[in-house]
Design a protein around this motif. Sequence first.
Motif, PDB file in Angstrom:
ATOM      1  N   ILE A 120       0.510  -6.385   1.397  1.00  0.00           N
ATOM      2  CA  ILE A 120       1.345  -5.976   0.262  1.00  0.00           C
ATOM      3  C   ILE A 120       1.487  -7.148  -0.712  1.00  0.00           C
ATOM      4  CG2 ILE A 120       3.663  -5.217  -0.425  1.00  0.00           C
ATOM      5  CD1 ILE A 120       3.806  -3.824   2.396  1.00  0.00           C
TER       6      ILE A 120
ATOM      7  N   ALA B 262       6.628  -4.778   4.659  1.00  0.00           N
ATOM      8  CA  ALA B 262       6.191  -3.598   5.397  1.00  0.00           C
ATOM      9  C   ALA B 262       7.273  -3.214   6.399  1.00  0.00           C
ATOM     10  CB  ALA B 262       4.887  -3.898   6.129  1.00  0.00           C
TER      11      ALA B 262
ATOM     12  N   ARG C 252       9.569  -1.764  -0.686  1.00  0.00           N
ATOM     13  CA  ARG C 252       9.435  -1.465   0.741  1.00  0.00           C
ATOM     14  C   ARG C 252       8.291  -0.478   0.903  1.00  0.00           C
ATOM     15  NH1 ARG C 252      13.568   1.777   1.963  1.00  0.00           N
ATOM     16  NH2 ARG C 252      14.213   1.109   4.025  1.00  0.00           N
ATOM     17  N   LEU C 253       7.282  -0.844   1.693  1.00  0.00           N
ATOM     18  CA  LEU C 253       6.152   0.050   1.921  1.00  0.00           C
ATOM     19  C   LEU C 253       5.852   0.125   3.405  1.00  0.00           C
ATOM     20  CD1 LEU C 253       3.634  -1.085  -0.855  1.00  0.00           C
ATOM     21  CD2 LEU C 253       4.962   1.026  -0.819  1.00  0.00           C
ATOM     22  N   LYS C 254       5.530   1.332   3.888  1.00  0.00           N
ATOM     23  CA  LYS C 254       5.150   1.455   5.300  1.00  0.00           C
ATOM     24  C   LYS C 254       3.824   0.740   5.528  1.00  0.00           C
ATOM     25  CE  LYS C 254       8.132   4.933   6.688  1.00  0.00           C
ATOM     26  NZ  LYS C 254       8.489   6.092   7.439  1.00  0.00           N
ATOM     27  N   SER C 255       2.968   0.826   4.542  1.00  0.00           N
ATOM     28  CA  SER C 255       1.694   0.109   4.598  1.00  0.00           C
ATOM     29  C   SER C 255       1.152   0.094   3.187  1.00  0.00           C
ATOM     30  CB  SER C 255       0.732   0.832   5.535  1.00  0.00           C
ATOM     31  OG  SER C 255      -0.599   0.542   5.158  1.00  0.00           O
ATOM     32  N   ALA C 256       0.462  -0.960   2.829  1.00  0.00           N
ATOM     33  CA  ALA C 256      -0.103  -1.017   1.484  1.00  0.00           C
ATOM     34  C   ALA C 256      -1.104   0.109   1.280  1.00  0.00           C
ATOM     35  CB  ALA C 256      -0.774  -2.369   1.271  1.00  0.00           C
TER      36      ALA C 256
ATOM     37  N   MET D 239       1.729   0.985  -6.120  1.00  0.00           N
ATOM     38  CA  MET D 239       3.129   0.531  -6.168  1.00  0.00           C
ATOM     39  C   MET D 239       3.223  -0.986  -6.085  1.00  0.00           C
ATOM     40  SD  MET D 239       5.176   3.341  -3.974  1.00  0.00           S
ATOM     41  CE  MET D 239       6.687   2.408  -3.991  1.00  0.00           C
ATOM     42  N   ALA D 240       2.420  -1.579  -5.200  1.00  0.00           N
ATOM     43  CA  ALA D 240       2.501  -3.031  -5.019  1.00  0.00           C
ATOM     44  C   ALA D 240       1.940  -3.766  -6.231  1.00  0.00           C
ATOM     45  CB  ALA D 240       1.760  -3.444  -3.741  1.00  0.00           C
TER      46      ALA D 240
ATOM     47  N   GLN E 114       0.510  -6.552   7.670  1.00  0.00           N
ATOM     48  CA  GLN E 114       0.780  -5.512   6.663  1.00  0.00           C
ATOM     49  C   GLN E 114       1.512  -6.121   5.460  1.00  0.00           C
ATOM     50  OE1 GLN E 114      -0.295  -2.380   6.594  1.00  0.00           O
ATOM     51  NE2 GLN E 114      -1.315  -2.651   8.554  1.00  0.00           N
TER      52      GLN E 114
ATOM     53  N   GLY F 116       0.605   3.128  -1.985  1.00  0.00           N
ATOM     54  CA  GLY F 116       1.092   1.750  -1.817  1.00  0.00           C
ATOM     55  C   GLY F 116       0.377   0.733  -2.683  1.00  0.00           C
TER      56      GLY F 116
END
Length: 148
Positions: free
Chosen positions: A18, A91, A120-124, A132-133, A14, A129
């Motif tokens: 990202i 992630a 900080r992302l739970k998942s791309a 954001m990335a 993950q 996500g």
Amino acid sequence: MSKALIVYATRTNQTKGIGELVAEGLRMAGVDVQIMSVQEFDKAGVNPEDFDALVLGSATYHGEMMQPMKTFLFKLERYSLEGKVGGSFGAFGWSGEAPGRIFDTMKNIYQMKMVGGPLRLKSAALGGGIEMAQGYGKEIAGALNDAA
Ligand SMILES: Cc1cc2nc3c(=O)[nH]c(=O)nc-3n(C[C@H](O)[C@H](O)[C@H](O)COP(=O)(O)O)c2cc1C
């Protein structure tokens, strides 16, 4: 052309995903990017001093960054990174400590010019996500232009 190096630690890829999106954002903004895992860095023979920006990522496990990233952050002591542009990402599932710890180390120990807050992302793939990335990559590119 400015150059950025992205190095990540991941278990289930993950954080790698990202990092690849951050790389895309940087490339869209005209930055030359190399991205690799900590393990690949050890074999690649690249010198972080040859890059204008260093962006580091780790997933969070048991409230911490992954051990290879901890080791990598110690290894960076042999390079002069002061004033280079920096960013961090990772992630996470629920607490997500790793990107903040990396960010603080790059800022306080290596005196790098850190961009934004850590990403900080739970998942791309979740909750915007991707944007954001990529956006974080563009923000880092903006800081590189300001420094030029
Ligand atoms: C055993 C285990 C422990 C974990 N501990 C944490 C934790 O302390 N905090 C957190 O935010 N996420 C935790 N996670 C969730 C991972 O950070 C999450 O699955 C993340 O997407 C993994 O990223 P990676 O694919 O880059 O390894 C844990 C996952 C596992 C399997």
